[in-house]
Design an enzyme around this catalytic site. Structure first.
Site, mmCIF file in Angstrom:
data_model
loop_
_atom_site.group_PDB
_atom_site.id
_atom_site.type_symbol
_atom_site.label_atom_id
_atom_site.label_comp_id
_atom_site.label_asym_id
_atom_site.label_seq_id
_atom_site.Cartn_x
_atom_site.Cartn_y
_atom_site.Cartn_z
ATOM 1 N N LYS A 92 0.845 -1.210 0.000
ATOM 2 C CA LYS A 92 0.000 0.000 0.000
ATOM 3 C C LYS A 92 0.871 1.248 0.000
ATOM 4 O O LYS A 92 2.054 1.183 0.360
ATOM 5 C CB LYS A 92 -0.922 -0.014 1.227
ATOM 6 C CG LYS A 92 -0.183 0.007 2.564
ATOM 7 C CD LYS A 92 -1.120 -0.283 3.734
ATOM 8 C CE LYS A 92 -0.346 -0.295 5.042
ATOM 9 N NZ LYS A 92 -1.153 -0.835 6.146
ATOM 10 N N TYR A 137 15.785 29.984 8.083
ATOM 11 C CA TYR A 137 14.620 30.689 8.643
ATOM 12 C C TYR A 137 14.664 30.705 10.163
ATOM 13 O O TYR A 137 14.994 29.693 10.796
ATOM 14 C CB TYR A 137 13.329 29.993 8.191
ATOM 15 C CG TYR A 137 13.064 30.122 6.710
ATOM 16 C CD1 TYR A 137 12.844 31.373 6.132
ATOM 17 C CD2 TYR A 137 13.050 29.005 5.890
ATOM 18 C CE1 TYR A 137 12.607 31.501 4.772
ATOM 19 C CE2 TYR A 137 12.810 29.113 4.538
ATOM 20 C CZ TYR A 137 12.587 30.362 3.980
ATOM 21 O OH TYR A 137 12.349 30.485 2.645
HETATM 22 C C1 PLP Z 1 -0.391 -1.835 6.824
HETATM 23 C C2 PLP Z 1 -0.935 -3.141 7.249
HETATM 24 C C3 PLP Z 1 -0.081 -4.233 7.453
HETATM 25 C C4 PLP Z 1 1.442 -4.141 7.345
HETATM 26 O O1 PLP Z 1 1.992 -3.667 8.534
HETATM 27 P P1 PLP Z 1 3.589 -3.633 8.714
HETATM 28 O O2 PLP Z 1 3.778 -3.082 10.087
HETATM 29 O O3 PLP Z 1 4.115 -2.697 7.672
HETATM 30 O O4 PLP Z 1 4.069 -5.015 8.549
HETATM 31 C C5 PLP Z 1 -0.662 -5.462 7.748
HETATM 32 N N1 PLP Z 1 -2.002 -5.587 7.848
HETATM 33 C C6 PLP Z 1 -2.849 -4.541 7.688
HETATM 34 C C7 PLP Z 1 -4.318 -4.768 7.837
HETATM 35 C C8 PLP Z 1 -2.337 -3.282 7.408
HETATM 36 O O5 PLP Z 1 -3.185 -2.252 7.265
#
Ligand code: PLP
Length: 358
Positions: A38, A252
């Site tokens: 994702k 800044y």
């Molecule tokens: C993002 C996500 C993961 C992955 O988590 P990590 O900590 O990156 O391994 C697994 N399951 C779900 C439902 C998620 O939303």
């Protein structure tokens, strides 16, 4: 925008991803692997990463339908689980692009089109999406009544697995096991994320584990595991090296005053590229074998690095992040956030370079 003249580069070592997946599979006791890609694989480029690991993993997962469609249009064939919710608007896309939906609510059973593959999500304590454990019997009946759909799995998600020794992990695990008593014939059960695999070696990981951050070489949370190898190195070119005098101020709000005559490097990378402004006057940058302090406030397009008496060549790269410099863990600690957020902050303006692919 196509990048012709990159100011900063993230180098992504695809072979390191495969090595991490091998280690994770071993730690999990040989379970199936779902790779979570994702948010553009946490900025590592979901298409390139998915194409590289496709042969090695059993499933891919993304947050929403658009991310899944992108993978399909770019030729990715593996089963893709969409973690987000199906809607009347996107329901047809699950069919068109052969995607696996997540059913987290009663209405989803009627939204999905005939023949769509889905997995059931139970909320055992994350408090985000999914059915409550008390609904198990009712959900089972809905699944049985909806033979027009095809149930390919059931899952839940830990809220506290990033933290080793959390009692709540055990509580969620127990709740999920009770739910599973109602779903004996479901072919694929999964719950563990990277944290659960890395921090809970004794827990039952069911049939499959889900890893996002782990395959990219990081454990979520405080504990660091050296068997995970960071995949990404963030390098920047130098815009200018200039002399600086004792007493001169930088950036800044003039938060930094030069302690001694010396040299200053200006690097063309800033918060517009994903360096949190909260790392101002904290970040360390490596040139050659030496670490140097980033000084003054991080600006949108530039950071300044104080070199003391050293002169660096302007054709050298500064290493902002990576296994031989500050890691994303160091960034997260000093920026008071998690590694996931540090990674997803890396913007499109940063050029991606891939190494280690066959
Ligand atoms: C993002 C996500 C993961 C992955 O988590 P990590 O900590 O990156 O391994 C697994 N399951 C779900 C439902 C998620 O939303």
């Amino acid at each position: 925008m196509k990048i012709h003249f990159p100011n900063s580069i993230v180098e992504i070592d695809l072979s390191a991803i495969t090595k991490n997946l091998v280690s994770i599979k071993e730690k999990s006791g040989g379970k199936k692997i779902l790779a979570v890609v994702k948010c553009d694989a946490y900025s590592h480029d979901a298409v390139r990463v998915s194409a590289h690991i496709e042969e090695f993993v059993d499933y891919l997962a993304v947050a929403n339908v658009d991310e899944a469609i992108e993978l399909r249009l770019r030729g990715i064939k593996k089963p893709i689980l969409v973690l987000g919710v199906p809607t009347y608007k996107n329901a047809a896309a699950f069919q068109t692009h052969n995607l696996t939906a997540t059913v987290s609510h009663q209405t989803h059973f009627s939204i999905l089109m005939d023949g769509t593959s889905y997995q059931i999500n139970f909320d055992t304590g994350m408090g985000r999406l999914g059915f409550k454990p008390e609904q198990a019997q009712e959900v089972r009946q809905l699944a049985v009544a909806n033979q027009r759909l095809s149930c390919s799995g059931i899952y839940s998600h830990y809220a506290t697995a990033d933290d080793p020794g959390s009692e709540f992990v055990q509580t969620q695990h127990r709740r999920f096991k009770k739910v599973l008593e109602h779903f004996k014939e479901v072919p694929l059960i999964h719950m563990s994320n990277t944290g659960a695999v890395a921090n809970y070696p004794k827990i039952d990981h069911f049939d499959m584990i889900r890893t996002g951050l782990g395959m990219l070489g990081y454990n979520p949370g405080e504990t660091r595991h050296d068997w995970l190898k960071p995949v990404l190195t963030w390098k920047s070119t130098i815009a200018q090296v200039r002399p600086i005098k004792k007493g001169e101020v930088v950036s800044y709000s003039s938060t930094w005053t030069c302690p001694e005559d010396g040299f200053m490097a200006t690097l063309p990378v800033g918060y517009g590229d994903g360096i949190p402004r909260s790392l101002s006057n904290k970040l360390q940058v490596r040139f050659g074998n030496k670490m140097y302090p980033q000084v003054g406030n991080v600006t949108m397009d530039y950071i300044m690095v104080y070199l003391g008496q050293d002169q660096v060549r302007t054709d050298q790269h500064g290493i902002l992040m990576g296994k031989d410099s500050w890691t994303a863990h160091d960034w997260a600690d000093h920026g008071k956030t998690n590694v996931h957020e540090i990674m997803t902050n890396i913007q499109k303006r940063v050029y991606r370079e891939f190494i280690g692919s066959s």
